[in-house]
Design a protein around this motif. Structure first.
Motif, PDB file in Angstrom:
ATOM      1  N   ASN A  65       1.963   2.356   2.029  1.00  0.00           N
ATOM      2  CA  ASN A  65       1.485   1.368   1.070  1.00  0.00           C
ATOM      3  C   ASN A  65       0.637   2.072   0.023  1.00  0.00           C
ATOM      4  O   ASN A  65      -0.096   3.016   0.333  1.00  0.00           O
ATOM      5  CB  ASN A  65       0.657   0.295   1.777  1.00  0.00           C
ATOM      6  N   THR A  66       0.728   1.607  -1.219  1.00  0.00           N
ATOM      7  CA  THR A  66      -0.009   2.254  -2.301  1.00  0.00           C
ATOM      8  C   THR A  66      -0.869   1.239  -3.050  1.00  0.00           C
ATOM      9  O   THR A  66      -0.576   0.049  -3.075  1.00  0.00           O
ATOM     10  CB  THR A  66       0.943   2.930  -3.294  1.00  0.00           C
ATOM     11  N   ASN A  67      -1.923   1.761  -3.655  1.00  0.00           N
ATOM     12  CA  ASN A  67      -2.820   0.937  -4.453  1.00  0.00           C
ATOM     13  C   ASN A  67      -3.342   1.788  -5.594  1.00  0.00           C
ATOM     14  O   ASN A  67      -3.540   3.009  -5.427  1.00  0.00           O
ATOM     15  CB  ASN A  67      -3.984   0.434  -3.609  1.00  0.00           C
ATOM     16  N   TYR A  68      -3.572   1.155  -6.755  1.00  0.00           N
ATOM     17  CA  TYR A  68      -3.951   1.892  -7.955  1.00  0.00           C
ATOM     18  C   TYR A  68      -5.097   1.215  -8.680  1.00  0.00           C
ATOM     19  O   TYR A  68      -5.239  -0.019  -8.655  1.00  0.00           O
ATOM     20  CB  TYR A  68      -2.762   1.976  -8.920  1.00  0.00           C
ATOM     21  N   ALA A  69      -5.888   2.019  -9.366  1.00  0.00           N
ATOM     22  CA  ALA A  69      -6.866   1.486 -10.297  1.00  0.00           C
ATOM     23  C   ALA A  69      -6.127   0.802 -11.443  1.00  0.00           C
ATOM     24  O   ALA A  69      -5.039   1.232 -11.842  1.00  0.00           O
ATOM     25  CB  ALA A  69      -7.748   2.612 -10.835  1.00  0.00           C
ATOM     26  N   ASP A  70      -6.725  -0.244 -11.968  1.00  0.00           N
ATOM     27  CA  ASP A  70      -6.081  -0.981 -13.064  1.00  0.00           C
ATOM     28  C   ASP A  70      -5.789  -0.068 -14.251  1.00  0.00           C
ATOM     29  O   ASP A  70      -4.787  -0.245 -14.946  1.00  0.00           O
ATOM     30  CB  ASP A  70      -6.977  -2.142 -13.514  1.00  0.00           C
ATOM     31  N   SER A  71      -6.639   0.903 -14.463  1.00  0.00           N
ATOM     32  CA  SER A  71      -6.505   1.779 -15.631  1.00  0.00           C
ATOM     33  C   SER A  71      -5.285   2.688 -15.568  1.00  0.00           C
ATOM     34  O   SER A  71      -4.877   3.233 -16.594  1.00  0.00           O
ATOM     35  CB  SER A  71      -7.763   2.624 -15.792  1.00  0.00           C
ATOM     36  N   VAL A  72      -4.699   2.850 -14.389  1.00  0.00           N
ATOM     37  CA  VAL A  72      -3.549   3.759 -14.263  1.00  0.00           C
ATOM     38  C   VAL A  72      -2.285   3.054 -13.776  1.00  0.00           C
ATOM     39  O   VAL A  72      -1.228   3.683 -13.694  1.00  0.00           O
ATOM     40  CB  VAL A  72      -3.872   4.943 -13.326  1.00  0.00           C
ATOM     41  N   LYS A  73      -2.367   1.773 -13.466  1.00  0.00           N
ATOM     42  CA  LYS A  73      -1.190   1.045 -12.967  1.00  0.00           C
ATOM     43  C   LYS A  73      -0.050   1.118 -13.957  1.00  0.00           C
ATOM     44  O   LYS A  73      -0.231   0.930 -15.158  1.00  0.00           O
ATOM     45  CB  LYS A  73      -1.550  -0.423 -12.714  1.00  0.00           C
TER      46      LYS A  73
END
Length: 113
Positions: A56-64
């Motif tokens: 599973n992955t998750n990202y900062a909004d700034s790099v999505k």
């Protein structure tokens, strides 16, 4: 001895791409979540992306939509594919294993024309 060694940084023009790698040794890599952080000059370190043992992955909004985190457990390596780079992505990027607060030495990414 646990080691995290980043590579793949450098200078790139805005809009360009880079792929960071982090090779982990000394632990059973497949049993751990892994994160990428970054720290720009004069700013606090920020979490960029996470990949779990279940992929599973998750990202900062700034790099999505621009960055992709992945892992290869056969190579004990986590990657950060960075595309459409912006000057504000300029920072030292760090590989991290949250359990035990394990950190790499960091690698510079500079986005500039």
């Amino acid at each position: 001895q646990v080691q995290l060694v980043e590579s793949g940084g450098g200078l790139v023009q805005p809009g360009g791409s880079l792929r960071l790698s982090c090779v982990v040794s000394g632990i059973n890599f497949s049993n751990y979540n892994v994160r990428w952080y970054r720290q720009a000059s004069g700013k606090q370190r920020e979490l960029v992306a996470t990949i779990t043992i279940a992929l599973n992955t998750n990202y900062a909004d700034s790099v999505k939509g621009r960055f992709t985190i992945s892992r290869d457990n056969t190579k004990n390596t986590v990657y950060l594919q960075m595309s459409s780079l912006k000057p504000e992505d300029t920072a030292v990027y760090y590989c991290n294993i949250p359990v035990g607060a394990l950190w790499g030495q960091g690698i510079q990414v500079t986005v500039s024309s």
